[in-house]
Design an enzyme around this catalytic site. Structure first.
Site, mmCIF file in Angstrom:
data_model
loop_
_atom_site.group_PDB
_atom_site.id
_atom_site.type_symbol
_atom_site.label_atom_id
_atom_site.label_comp_id
_atom_site.label_asym_id
_atom_site.label_seq_id
_atom_site.Cartn_x
_atom_site.Cartn_y
_atom_site.Cartn_z
ATOM 1 N N GLU A 114 0.852 -1.174 0.000
ATOM 2 C CA GLU A 114 0.000 0.000 0.000
ATOM 3 C C GLU A 114 0.892 1.229 0.000
ATOM 4 O O GLU A 114 1.916 1.264 0.675
ATOM 5 C CB GLU A 114 -0.866 -0.035 1.265
ATOM 6 C CG GLU A 114 -1.905 1.033 1.315
ATOM 7 C CD GLU A 114 -2.730 0.950 2.588
ATOM 8 O OE1 GLU A 114 -2.716 -0.109 3.247
ATOM 9 O OE2 GLU A 114 -3.369 1.967 2.916
ATOM 10 N N GLY A 118 -2.324 4.239 -3.593
ATOM 11 C CA GLY A 118 -3.085 3.042 -3.937
ATOM 12 C C GLY A 118 -2.755 1.819 -3.110
ATOM 13 O O GLY A 118 -1.766 1.780 -2.386
ATOM 14 N N ASP A 228 10.222 10.098 -7.277
ATOM 15 C CA ASP A 228 9.832 9.265 -6.132
ATOM 16 C C ASP A 228 10.674 7.986 -6.085
ATOM 17 O O ASP A 228 10.157 6.901 -5.791
ATOM 18 C CB ASP A 228 8.339 8.937 -6.232
ATOM 19 C CG ASP A 228 7.736 8.615 -4.864
ATOM 20 O OD1 ASP A 228 8.417 8.856 -3.841
ATOM 21 O OD2 ASP A 228 6.596 8.116 -4.818
HETATM 22 N N1 LIG Z 1 3.668 -5.167 -9.576
HETATM 23 C C1 LIG Z 1 3.842 -5.359 -8.287
HETATM 24 N N2 LIG Z 1 4.219 -6.565 -7.835
HETATM 25 C C2 LIG Z 1 4.412 -6.768 -6.508
HETATM 26 N N3 LIG Z 1 4.253 -5.817 -5.561
HETATM 27 C C3 LIG Z 1 3.869 -4.588 -5.953
HETATM 28 C C4 LIG Z 1 3.649 -4.290 -7.333
HETATM 29 N N4 LIG Z 1 3.293 -2.988 -7.425
HETATM 30 C C5 LIG Z 1 3.308 -2.507 -6.175
HETATM 31 N N5 LIG Z 1 3.635 -3.450 -5.280
HETATM 32 C C6 LIG Z 1 3.735 -3.277 -3.827
HETATM 33 O O1 LIG Z 1 2.788 -2.309 -3.433
HETATM 34 C C7 LIG Z 1 3.431 -1.194 -2.824
HETATM 35 C C8 LIG Z 1 2.701 0.089 -3.194
HETATM 36 O O2 LIG Z 1 2.676 0.268 -4.592
HETATM 37 P P1 LIG Z 1 2.933 1.696 -5.252
HETATM 38 O O3 LIG Z 1 4.264 2.194 -4.848
HETATM 39 O O4 LIG Z 1 2.689 1.589 -6.712
HETATM 40 O O5 LIG Z 1 1.789 2.547 -4.541
HETATM 41 P P2 LIG Z 1 1.736 4.109 -4.271
HETATM 42 O O6 LIG Z 1 0.484 4.385 -3.535
HETATM 43 O O7 LIG Z 1 1.889 4.846 -5.549
HETATM 44 O O8 LIG Z 1 2.997 4.314 -3.375
HETATM 45 P P3 LIG Z 1 3.727 5.680 -2.959
HETATM 46 O O9 LIG Z 1 3.283 5.996 -1.593
HETATM 47 O O10 LIG Z 1 5.159 5.303 -3.028
HETATM 48 O O11 LIG Z 1 3.382 6.702 -3.975
HETATM 49 C C9 LIG Z 1 4.866 -1.242 -3.347
HETATM 50 O O12 LIG Z 1 5.745 -0.639 -2.477
HETATM 51 C C10 LIG Z 1 5.103 -2.744 -3.450
HETATM 52 O O13 LIG Z 1 5.480 -3.267 -2.193
HETATM 53 MG MG LIG Z 2 5.136 3.545 -4.059
#
Ligand SMILES: Nc1ncnc2c1ncn2[C@@H]1O[C@H](COP(=O)(O)OP(=O)(O)OP(=O)(O)O)[C@@H](O)[C@H]1O
Ligand SMILES: [Mg+2]
Length: 551
Positions: A114, A118, A228
């Site tokens: 998370e 998202g 980021d």
């Molecule tokens: N394709 C994937 N396969 C496995 N784990 C994933 C994948 N995409 C994301 N994750 C896991 O989910 C977490 C959150 O995803 P992501 O960084 O895309 O979210 P975010 O809300 O944009 O995060 P941030 O707070 O960094 O902006 C990642 O740190 C990772 O641990």
């Molecule tokens: Mg992230």
């Protein structure tokens, strides 16, 4: 009294610490909330969406819309969901039973992580039964501007999907004022990897740096900045390749300096970002400090005096001294306080160490290809040799037969042994007709090992060939005096004369174990009978496995 109590002093460490891990991994534990500067409309001229206006209206948001920027506005079906046959049914039924497109198309298996934007789930796609990751935006689209910003992420994922060191993107859609993105499933994030391993060998650190520099270069080459970069936004796939992910803040450098950028995680933030200076060098700083965290297992501060120290070029000796001078120098120059002094991705990739690794990688790829070719041709040659050998044996038998030195076996008669079981009788011993020669012939057919591999000629033959050979073959185990060795095929065949109608050698092979058991009891009854080598049947199975491995 209570009202006038003095404020408690803020407790803050004045020393850098190692990362802490309390037994379970919480991806949010060290992540401060993101500070969103402002919302600015993002151009979305190329957005393909069947009904792009009024998406936030209650009715329209119930329908799933595919999101794609591929091919510009010419991509006519981008706005049409479903995109797969299963999804077609899904879409129909989702209208009737109120299931979301996500629920219809995927089986949700686990939550992977998370972030501030998202939640990411491990899912199984019902259309191809494969595993994927689906990221679902946390917050509802609060307006067209916010929605356009979230959709920008889709554009970036699509843009970099083909790069080996960027996450592979599959498709995206929106429903119920949320964005859904399907992408390749990775094993873990770099942060999870660090918690798991704690001490990462330096050789591996260099490889990670190389992967990330390649991924970052693909962005910088397009005048885009990530903003980021952090361990949590780097994912590791099953081949141990590191991939850049989370393109939510990616922006064009020019736009970024036009007050349109959003800062990333403060722990990785370059110092000049505080003055609103966004550049490619900011990404280099973030990557440098992430390497420091990775190599030294160091807990990065999100603010305070230690935060500033790290940005003034004061790297803690007790941490940095644990790594080689070569790596120290690279990290130090990546974290230089002055952005202009930081090397570019290109300059870093031309570092002698990274150059050497790239060369090694290239030669490894060639070597792998060569060894694959070699294995294939060796196997083909081997098969040919075996066929030749078999042909030679056949010719030999043929000549011997012409010279009347060898007589083909006739069908054996049934015989009853002491235990009352009717078993196939031993074929007439050739030694009885032509003394001296045939015994050698039997051994040639039945138990000739090929080269130094534990296998037999018959193993390489088609079912028909093996049956033919076995007919010429070795006498049955029970009541046999001269047998030294026997392939299970021959033994099996002779014992299974009752099933002579069966044309499949494999079938009789499956029955081999049964027959061997019978054989054993037979042997017990007749102590003088030599034992059949049971291991041969194991060898046969192993041989088939070996073949498929080599494929
Ligand atoms: N394709 C994937 N396969 C496995 N784990 C994933 C994948 N995409 C994301 N994750 C896991 O989910 C977490 C959150 O995803 P992501 O960084 O895309 O979210 P975010 O809300 O944009 O995060 P941030 O707070 O960094 O902006 C990642 O740190 C990772 O641990
Ligand atoms: Mg992230």
């Amino acid at each position: 009294m209570d009202k006038h109590r003095l404020p408690l002093p803020e407790m803050s460490d004045d020393k850098h610490r190692h990362k802490q891990f309390n037994g379970h991994f919480d991806s949010n534990r060290f992540r401060p909330p993101k500070y969103k500067t402002r919302y600015v409309a993002v151009e979305n001229n190329n957005l393909n969406r069947s009904q792009s206006s009024g998406s936030c209206s209650a009715n329209n948001s119930q329908i799933a819309h595919a999101i794609s920027f591929r091919g510009g506005s010419e991509c006519s079906d981008a706005g049409t969901l479903p995109v797969s046959p299963n999804a077609a049914a899904a879409s129909q039924s989702s209208m009737s039973c109120n299931k979301s497109h996500f629920e219809e198309c995927f089986e949700r298996l686990a939550k992977l992580g998370e972030g501030s934007f998202g939640e990411v789930f491990q899912v199984r796609d019902r259309s191809d039964s494969r595993l994927y990751a689906v990221k679902i935006s946390k917050q509802l689209f609060r307006g067209e501007q916010y929605r356009a910003e979230r959709l920008e992420e889709v554009r970036r994922y699509e843009e970099f999907s083909g790069h080996e060191n960027c996450i592979r993107f599959i498709r995206a859609w929106e429903q119920y004022d949320r964005l859904f993105m399907q992408m390749e499933l990775c094993r873990e994030s770099l942060e999870q990897y660090l918690y798991r391993c704690r001490h990462i060998p330096e050789e591996r650190i260099w490889h990670i740096l190389l992967d990330l520099l390649r991924g970052l270069k693909s962005l910088h080459d397009r005048n885009l900045i990530h903003l980021d970069i952090k361990l949590d936004n780097v994912l590791i796939d099953d081949d141990d390749t590191c991939k850049l992910a989370d393109f939510g803040l990616v922006i064009d450098v020019d736009k970024a300096n036009n007050h349109q950028a959003t800062e990333g995680d403060s722990r990785y933030m370059a110092p000049e970002i505080l003055q609103g200076q966004f550049s490619k060098a900011a990404d280099i700083f973030s990557l440098g400090i992430a390497m420091l965290e990775l190599a030294c297992y160091m807990d990065l501060p999100s603010n305070g005096p230690l935060w500033h120290e790290l940005r003034q070029g004061k790297l803690p000796e007790e941490f940095i001294n644990t790594i080689s001078v070569e790596l120290q120098q690279v990290i130090k120059c990546m974290m230089s306080p002055e952005p202009r002094l930081r090397p570019t991705t290109e300059q870093l990739l031309s570092h002698p160490r990274l150059q050497r690794m790239q060369k090694e990688e290239k030669s490894m790829v060639t070597l792998k290809l060569l060894s694959k070719c070699f294995r294939r041709s060796r196997r083909a040659l081997w098969m040919k040799m075996c066929n030749l050998k078999t042909t030679a044996y056949r010719c030999l038998f043929y000549i011997l037969e012409i010279l009347h030195l060898y007589k083909p076996l006739t069908a054996p008669k049934s015989a009853t042994y002491g235990n009352g079981n009717a078993v196939a009788a031993a074929p007439a011993s050739p030694s009885a007709t032509v003394p001296g020669v045939p015994r050698v012939e039997f051994q040639l057919v039945g138990s000739t090992p090929i080269g130094n591999r534990d296998c037999y000629v018959s193993d390489f033959l088609l079912a028909m060939d093996t049956l033919e050979l076995s007919q010429q073959g070795t006498p049955t185990a029970c009541g046999r005096e001269n047998l030294v060795n026997s392939t299970p095929l021959n033994h099996n065949h002779n014992k299974s004369n009752r099933q002579r109608g069966s044309s499949s050698a494999r079938k009789s092979q499956a029955e081999n174990s049964n027959l061997l058991a019978k054989d054993a009891s037979c042997s017990r009854a007749n102590a003088s009978t030599p034992k059949v080598l049971e291991t041969s049947s194991f060898r046969r199975i192993r041989l088939f496995t070996l073949d498929s491995d080599e494929e």
